[in-house]
Design a protein around this motif. Structure first.
Motif, PDB file in Angstrom:
ATOM      1  N   ALA A 155     -10.839   2.914  71.397  1.00 33.40           N
ATOM      2  CA  ALA A 155      -9.411   3.258  71.328  1.00 33.40           C
ATOM      3  C   ALA A 155      -8.949   3.333  69.872  1.00 33.40           C
ATOM      4  O   ALA A 155      -8.145   4.196  69.501  1.00 33.40           O
ATOM      5  CB  ALA A 155      -8.583   2.231  72.097  1.00 33.40           C
ATOM      6  N   LEU A 156      -9.456   2.442  69.034  1.00 31.86           N
ATOM      7  CA  LEU A 156      -9.081   2.449  67.617  1.00 31.86           C
ATOM      8  C   LEU A 156      -9.652   3.671  66.897  1.00 31.86           C
ATOM      9  O   LEU A 156      -8.990   4.257  66.035  1.00 31.86           O
ATOM     10  CB  LEU A 156      -9.570   1.168  66.941  1.00 31.86           C
ATOM     11  N   LEU A 157     -10.877   4.067  67.244  1.00 35.27           N
ATOM     12  CA  LEU A 157     -11.508   5.214  66.585  1.00 35.27           C
ATOM     13  C   LEU A 157     -10.801   6.530  66.897  1.00 35.27           C
ATOM     14  O   LEU A 157     -11.002   7.520  66.196  1.00 35.27           O
ATOM     15  CB  LEU A 157     -12.980   5.311  66.997  1.00 35.27           C
ATOM     16  N   GLN A 158      -9.999   6.546  67.936  1.00 34.70           N
ATOM     17  CA  GLN A 158      -9.227   7.752  68.256  1.00 34.70           C
ATOM     18  C   GLN A 158      -7.893   7.797  67.500  1.00 34.70           C
ATOM     19  O   GLN A 158      -7.062   8.668  67.765  1.00 34.70           O
ATOM     20  CB  GLN A 158      -9.002   7.815  69.764  1.00 34.70           C
ATOM     21  N   GLN A 159      -7.717   6.883  66.558  1.00 32.24           N
ATOM     22  CA  GLN A 159      -6.531   6.850  65.716  1.00 32.24           C
ATOM     23  C   GLN A 159      -6.968   7.122  64.276  1.00 32.24           C
ATOM     24  O   GLN A 159      -7.605   6.292  63.633  1.00 32.24           O
ATOM     25  CB  GLN A 159      -5.829   5.502  65.839  1.00 32.24           C
ATOM     26  N   GLU A 160      -6.610   8.310  63.777  1.00 34.32           N
ATOM     27  CA  GLU A 160      -7.111   8.777  62.495  1.00 34.32           C
ATOM     28  C   GLU A 160      -6.800   7.814  61.357  1.00 34.32           C
ATOM     29  O   GLU A 160      -7.634   7.593  60.475  1.00 34.32           O
ATOM     30  CB  GLU A 160      -6.535  10.168  62.175  1.00 34.32           C
ATOM     31  N   GLU A 161      -5.592   7.241  61.365  1.00 35.47           N
ATOM     32  CA  GLU A 161      -5.225   6.353  60.273  1.00 35.47           C
ATOM     33  C   GLU A 161      -6.114   5.106  60.259  1.00 35.47           C
ATOM     34  O   GLU A 161      -6.523   4.646  59.185  1.00 35.47           O
ATOM     35  CB  GLU A 161      -3.759   5.949  60.371  1.00 35.47           C
ATOM     36  N   PHE A 162      -6.420   4.557  61.421  1.00 32.51           N
ATOM     37  CA  PHE A 162      -7.311   3.392  61.482  1.00 32.51           C
ATOM     38  C   PHE A 162      -8.669   3.731  60.887  1.00 32.51           C
ATOM     39  O   PHE A 162      -9.235   2.948  60.112  1.00 32.51           O
ATOM     40  CB  PHE A 162      -7.469   2.909  62.920  1.00 32.51           C
TER      41      PHE A 162
END
Length: 401
Positions: A169-176
């Motif tokens: 789920a985190l890897l699908q957030q570009e900023e993370f």
């Protein structure tokens, strides 16, 4: 929040979700960042996703069990993206997620089969390919196996599957992804402090705002009157740090990092006046930038992606993949103009030096010239600005003796 206060507010609020054991409410009459009330449930459903084994993270225990991660206020909420301020073990932090709930993120396909103890059903080679694909999609980068290895949990303990689900789920957030890769590599980016499920935490720094006379809260560091030596020195230090950030993002990575949303609200300053990019949702490395810019067009205006511009080739009705303006040009236009477009009310800086700074900022923000090539003009005006700002600090130092 007291029961009486809660009953009063609930006449104006609507329940929208329960996330990690907290119930979120928003005011129906609120602004874009609607007011949140987060109530920690006292029953066994508290933090049910965490305790039920659906998600994990190094902040979950503090959030769900120990009470060491406490919500303070909402900073931003729109179309699912949430930015919340919280206290974590006595320090202010920011919690972020671009989606409303953990279930909003597509699950990792390798985890959809029956679970086996320790997660042995997930092959590391397959996982590596999937992570590489997410990084390529988010940032346009092809990373080595060693760099990718930092993005997934080591070891295969009993919580490995939930750790993978949360990380996915985190890897699908570009900023993370961007901030995780910049960790320990950039003094101008926020480090990721931890995560729980789809939320990740970063350091809290007070954002800039056009409402501040100096664009950023100086917390007494400026001293004296608005045009005094203290503020003049603070502005010179901040401007030099902006130049350092521009040079760093242009030259210190394998690909240039483009800033496509430059405004005071997306930056903050530390106590030593170091500039930090606190919102990098619109920051892109060169390969991703070229992919974004290369679109169909009928004119140059179709090739403007926020603060990153390209030009339309009318022969093929296609935007060029090469950005035609620069980080330096946009910083000069959106930040430096505010500081140096008029004469400062400070006798500590000579009128001649103020005039030279004003002219250099104008040249930087609008390079012009026959070729109109800001990328070519950037090095010259960069060194001119740096020299003038260092001269202003020397003048201020002499005036303070």
């Amino acid at each position: 929040i007291t029961k009486k206060t809660l009953q009063t507010h609930l006449t104006l609020v609507t329940r929208i979700a329960t996330v990690d054991g907290f119930t979120f409410y928003i005011r129906r009459d609120g602004p874009k960042c609607q007011k949140y009330f987060i109530i920690k449930d006292d029953n066994k459903e508290q933090c049910q996703d965490y305790e039920g084994g659906a998600l994990a993270g190094d902040l979950c225990e503090d959030l769900c069990a120990a009470g060491r991660l406490r919500y303070r206020r909402c900073l931003y909420y729109e179309r699912g993206k949430k930015v919340l301020q919280a206290d974590w073990r006595g320090r202010p932090v920011i919690l972020k997620s671009k989606e409303e709930a953990f279930a909003s993120f597509p699950p990792l396909s390798l985890l959809e089969g029956p679970a086996e103890e320790g997660g042995q059903d997930v092959l590391e080679a397959e996982l590596l390919l999937l992570v590489a694909g997410e990084v390529r999609s988010a940032l346009g980068l092809e990373l080595s196996r060693s760099r990718l290895g930092a993005l997934w949990p080591r070891g295969r303990g009993p919580r490995w599957r939930r750790q993978l689900a949360s990380l996915w789920a985190l890897l699908q957030q570009e900023e993370f992804v961007l901030l995780s890769l910049l960790r320990d590599l950039s003094r101008h980016a926020l480090p990721v402090l931890g995560s729980c499920g789809h939320f990740y935490a970063v350091e809290y720094l007070a954002a800039g705002s056009p409402r501040h006379r100096a664009l950023f809260p100086l917390d007494g560091a400026a001293g004296g009157s608005p045009g005094g030596r203290g503020q003049a020195k603070a502005i010179s230090d901040m401007a030099l740090s902006f130049l350092d950030m521009v040079s760093h993002f242009d030259n210190d990575f394998s690909h240039r990092l483009h800033l496509c949303d430059v405004k005071p609200e997306n930056f903050a300053i530390r106590s030593d006046f170091t500039v930090v990019a606190i919102d990098v949702d619109m920051a892109f490395f060169e390969p991703k930038m070229r992919e974004i810019l290369e679109q169909n067009c009928t004119g140059d205006e179709d090739c403007n992606f926020f603060d990153c511009f390209s030009k339309c080739d009318l022969r093929v009705n296609k935007c060029g993949a090469q950005r035609v303006n620069s980080n330096l040009q946009v910083v000069c236009d959106k930040i430096f103009r505010h500081w140096f477009s008029s004469t400062l009310k400070s006798s500590a800086i000579s009128f001649q030096l103020q005039r030279q700074l004003r002219e250099a900022v104008r040249e930087c923000a609008d390079p012009g010239g026959p070729a109109g090539d800001p990328q070519r003009a950037a090095p010259k005006v960069f060194w001119k600005l740096q020299r003038l700002l260092q001269a202003s600090l020397r003048e201020l130092q002499e005036a303070g003796k």
